[in-house]
Design a protein around this motif. Structure first.
Motif, PDB file in Angstrom:
ATOM      1  N   PRO A 190      49.210  55.902  26.581  1.00  0.00           N
ATOM      2  CA  PRO A 190      48.447  55.749  25.326  1.00  0.00           C
ATOM      3  C   PRO A 190      46.934  55.807  25.569  1.00  0.00           C
ATOM      4  O   PRO A 190      46.188  56.338  24.744  1.00  0.00           O
ATOM      5  CB  PRO A 190      48.872  54.370  24.826  1.00  0.00           C
ATOM      6  N   ALA A 191      46.483  55.274  26.713  1.00  0.00           N
ATOM      7  CA  ALA A 191      45.045  55.304  27.013  1.00  0.00           C
ATOM      8  C   ALA A 191      44.578  56.751  27.214  1.00  0.00           C
ATOM      9  O   ALA A 191      43.500  57.141  26.738  1.00  0.00           O
ATOM     10  CB  ALA A 191      44.748  54.487  28.262  1.00  0.00           C
ATOM     11  N   ASP A 192      45.404  57.553  27.902  1.00  0.00           N
ATOM     12  CA  ASP A 192      45.073  58.983  28.098  1.00  0.00           C
ATOM     13  C   ASP A 192      44.937  59.677  26.746  1.00  0.00           C
ATOM     14  O   ASP A 192      43.990  60.433  26.508  1.00  0.00           O
ATOM     15  CB  ASP A 192      46.191  59.695  28.882  1.00  0.00           C
ATOM     16  N   ILE A 193      45.907  59.416  25.869  1.00  0.00           N
ATOM     17  CA  ILE A 193      45.912  60.084  24.561  1.00  0.00           C
ATOM     18  C   ILE A 193      44.666  59.681  23.769  1.00  0.00           C
ATOM     19  O   ILE A 193      43.982  60.507  23.171  1.00  0.00           O
ATOM     20  CB  ILE A 193      47.190  59.717  23.772  1.00  0.00           C
ATOM     21  N   HIS A 194      44.370  58.389  23.815  1.00  0.00           N
ATOM     22  CA  HIS A 194      43.192  57.877  23.109  1.00  0.00           C
ATOM     23  C   HIS A 194      41.932  58.576  23.611  1.00  0.00           C
ATOM     24  O   HIS A 194      41.058  58.961  22.833  1.00  0.00           O
ATOM     25  CB  HIS A 194      43.101  56.361  23.332  1.00  0.00           C
ATOM     26  N   ASP A 195      41.873  58.753  24.919  1.00  0.00           N
ATOM     27  CA  ASP A 195      40.703  59.395  25.516  1.00  0.00           C
ATOM     28  C   ASP A 195      40.572  60.855  25.054  1.00  0.00           C
ATOM     29  O   ASP A 195      39.496  61.304  24.676  1.00  0.00           O
ATOM     30  CB  ASP A 195      40.821  59.320  27.041  1.00  0.00           C
TER      31      ASP A 195
ATOM     32  N   GLU B  27      41.765  62.199  22.384  1.00  0.00           N
ATOM     33  CA  GLU B  27      41.467  62.286  20.952  1.00  0.00           C
ATOM     34  C   GLU B  27      39.984  62.082  20.651  1.00  0.00           C
ATOM     35  O   GLU B  27      39.508  62.481  19.594  1.00  0.00           O
ATOM     36  CB  GLU B  27      42.301  61.246  20.174  1.00  0.00           C
ATOM     37  N   HIS B  28      39.283  61.443  21.567  1.00  0.00           N
ATOM     38  CA  HIS B  28      37.873  61.181  21.300  1.00  0.00           C
ATOM     39  C   HIS B  28      36.928  62.188  21.962  1.00  0.00           C
ATOM     40  O   HIS B  28      35.728  61.943  22.043  1.00  0.00           O
ATOM     41  CB  HIS B  28      37.516  59.744  21.702  1.00  0.00           C
TER      42      HIS B  28
ATOM     43  N   GLY C 297      40.359  64.913  15.284  1.00  0.00           N
ATOM     44  CA  GLY C 297      40.550  63.694  16.081  1.00  0.00           C
ATOM     45  C   GLY C 297      41.995  63.258  16.271  1.00  0.00           C
ATOM     46  O   GLY C 297      42.268  62.059  16.404  1.00  0.00           O
ATOM     47  N   LYS C 298      42.932  64.184  16.263  1.00  0.00           N
ATOM     48  CA  LYS C 298      44.333  63.803  16.491  1.00  0.00           C
ATOM     49  C   LYS C 298      44.944  64.695  17.551  1.00  0.00           C
ATOM     50  O   LYS C 298      44.721  65.892  17.561  1.00  0.00           O
ATOM     51  CB  LYS C 298      45.168  63.975  15.222  1.00  0.00           C
TER      52      LYS C 298
ATOM     53  N   ASP D 259      56.825  58.022  27.629  1.00  0.00           N
ATOM     54  CA  ASP D 259      55.502  58.589  27.329  1.00  0.00           C
ATOM     55  C   ASP D 259      55.626  60.104  27.313  1.00  0.00           C
ATOM     56  O   ASP D 259      56.382  60.674  28.095  1.00  0.00           O
ATOM     57  CB  ASP D 259      54.486  58.174  28.409  1.00  0.00           C
TER      58      ASP D 259
END
Lengths: 214, 402
Positions: B78-83, B85-86, B93-94, B231
């Motif tokens: 989830p942290a990778d995905i969040h990164d 996306e930003h 942003g998705k 994941d």
């Protein structure tokens, strides 16, 4: 249009001059339809300026000029076009003919605006002036006297309430001056118009009702 | 009018007008041709894979480390995905997550009416609906019908045509005949076994996976899945510009990879668009310059004929009537240029369309109407400006006079 009213009119170039003794400048002058006027002047007294102010192609004057009750400074371009087509005719001192066009074409280009004269009437006027053989001659090739006659014929090819003639016979002989006078008065009577003629000495013989000295 | 024209055509310089004519003709032709070419050719690069738009890219982590024991290392936390996306190159942003099945799937392929088939174990993946460019009515699963829409990789059809069909003397099938393929789907999980019909919606060159709708994946994972949450190992991203060098830098830094070839269509389209844009601008510049030639030429003409124009105005001609000959002249010239340029574009298009049709026989050529409209637009704008400029010039003679 029935009258032209000059109210305290004075060319800007004369503003400085104190010794103006004129029947026109800085006076109240009225030209009425159906009357014949002569404006006599020495050179440099603003004779052509007067024509250009009334004809609307210069506005470098003080005072006012009215057509009936309308201040000419308020006239729009369309109003001036209408005036030049139907109310005022002018024989310019410098003639303003098109030297590239023939004598007849110079008349036609004016007559086409209102189709006032028929082709035959135009030819008859040329004949009357003794320049019937110059119809297809380029205007640039005519003598100044002949050009003056062509320009005069052009000034008759429209309806008008007033006709201006700025030194109309400066280059004409006695005989042609008389013919011009006759032709002019015929047309003026037909239209019930007014005549304003200017001269610096030699003037066309008409029954002037009023003479102004500029 | 004839006499006025006779008078005012004095001093017209044929050399200047011819210069204008050709300059404007070529300018207009380049503009129209670049528009038409773009309309004709770009769909060929976009249209082939209509399931995934060219501004999507799919990324995964590089498989590295030991031969074995790397399971789980190549999935996105989830942290990778969040990164991801930003990142600034991401549009909206998705990031789309690839969801996989948590049960066993067996697929059976065969031809309708044929007496052969082959089965294989397979897998499904799904991405959020917004990332799949298919009619949403088709891309939808209803448990009552038991029909699953599927997008297969283009490779499969090639495998079948050039491997399976070749070796067994089977008929080759084209994409258009994909409905001929019967695809049975058998799902095992949670002690249940069910059969579904696979409905092949299309083949994609950009997806190396078997794609099913998101709602089917959710439903089936609930029904047959073992409840395990994995994941994702792949992400699909919508980017503003697939050739953006920041993407490559980011992927390298993070040790992610994307199949370079997948970006090719996007790149080709991007460069094609850029080159067409440049050509278009050059055409417009030539047009603008030629427009200046015309304006200068007309101004010069008006200047040389000032006395004549002045006299016409004095003997009772309206500025409007005096403008007309010059306005007709420019309108006429512009109209000839428009039709001439359009004719040339038709002729040149004929030439390249022959090549295009050989390469892409199935292509439906767009018509020339939009291009003509564009040309008409330029014609109207330029003529309007010309007419206004001439009018202003003639009015200025009137004003100066007084």
């Amino acid at each position: 249009m029935n009258k032209i009213y000059l109210q305290q009119t004075l060319p800007n170039v004369f503003l400085e001059r104190k010794d103006i003794h004129s029947d026109v400048w800085k006076q109240e002058v009225i030209f009425e339809k159906g009357h014949v006027y002569l404006v006599e002047a020495d050179s440099g007294t603003g004779k052509s300026s007067l024509c250009s102010y009334i004809y609307g192609y210069r506005t470098d004057y003080k005072g006012k000029i009215f057509f009936d009750d309308r201040d000419t400074r308020e006239l729009s371009i369309a109003d001036w076009v209408e005036t030049r087509e139907h109310s005022f005719s002018i024989l310019f001192q410098e003639l303003r003919l098109f030297s590239e066009l023939s004598a007849l074409e110079n008349i036609e280009i004016k007559n086409n605006l209102t189709n006032f004269k028929t082709h035959d009437e135009i030819i008859a006027m040329f004949e009357q002036f003794g320049i019937g053989d110059k119809l297809s001659q380029k205007c640039g090739k005519l003598s100044f006297g002949q050009q003056q006659r062509v320009a005069f014929i052009r000034s008759l090819c429209q309806p008008f309430d007033f006709v201006f003639l700025d030194e109309p016979i400066s280059h004409l002989d006695e005989n042609n001056s008389l013919i011009m006078g006759e032709m002019l008065m015929d047309e003026v009577k037909r239209q019930g118009a007014g005549v304003i003629c200017t001269s610096i000495g030699k003037h066309i013989e008409l029954d002037y009702e009023k003479v102004f000295t500029l | 009018m004839k006499l006025v024209w006779k008078l005012l055509q004095q001093h017209i310089s044929p050399g200047q007008l011819i210069g204008f004519f050709f300059a404007n003709l070529f300018g207009m032709m380049i503009v129209l041709l670049s528009i038409q070419f773009y309309r004709d050719v770009v769909p060929l690069f976009n249209g082939k894979d209509s399931f995934i738009k060219e501004d999507f890219i799919i990324i995964n982590k590089k498989v590295s480390g030991g031969v074995l024991g790397s399971v789980g290392n190549n999935s996105f936390s989830p942290a990778d995905i969040h990164d991801v996306e930003h990142q600034p190159f991401i549009k909206d942003g998705k990031a789309g997550v690839f969801t996989t099945n948590n049960y066993d799937v067996t697929g059976t392929f065969g031809m309708k009416g044929g007496d052969f088939n082959f089965s294989t174990e397979m897998f499904f993946e799904s991405v959020p609906n917004g990332f799949v460019d298919v009619d949403q009515r088709q891309w939808h699963f209803d448990p009552r019908t038991k029909t699953v829409p599927i997008i297969l990789p283009k490779v499969y059809i090639n495998l079948y045509n050039f491997g399976f069909a070749q070796s067994r003397n089977m008929p080759k099938i084209s994409e258009d005949l994909m409905n001929m393929i019967e695809l049975g789907v058998k799902i095992n999980g949670q002690g249940k076994e069910d059969h579904f019909n696979g409905h092949i919606v299309g083949f994609s060159t950009r997806l190396n996976t078997i794609l099913v709708p998101e709602d089917f994946m959710k439903w089936s994972n609930q029904m047959y899945g073992n409840g395990e949450q994995k994941d994702p190992s792949k992400l699909i991203l919508k980017v503003a510009n697939p050739t953006d060098s920041h993407i490559v830098q980011y992927l390298q830094k993070k040790n992610y990879e994307t199949d370079e070839d997948k970006l090719e269509a996007g790149k080709t389209t991007y460069f094609l668009r850029m080159i067409t844009g440049i050509v278009l601008v050059i055409g417009l510049i030539i047009s603008v310059l030629s427009f200046y030639i015309l304006m200068l030429s007309i101004y010069l003409l008006v200047q040389k004929n000032t006395t004549k124009l002045e006299n016409l105005l004095l003997i009772g001609y309206s500025p409007h009537r005096v403008c007309l000959p010059y306005q007709y002249l420019t309108l006429g010239l512009n109209a000839i240029v428009l039709f001439g340029a359009f004719g040339l574009v038709c002729w040149e298009r004929n030439y390249y369309m022959n090549v295009v049709e050989v390469l892409f026989p199935k292509m439906v050529a767009p018509n020339l109407f939009i291009t003509f409209l564009f040309g008409l637009g330029i014609f109207v704008c330029v003529s309007l400006i010309d007419c206004i400029a001439i009018r202003k010039k003639v009015y200025s003679i009137w004003i100066h006079k007084s």
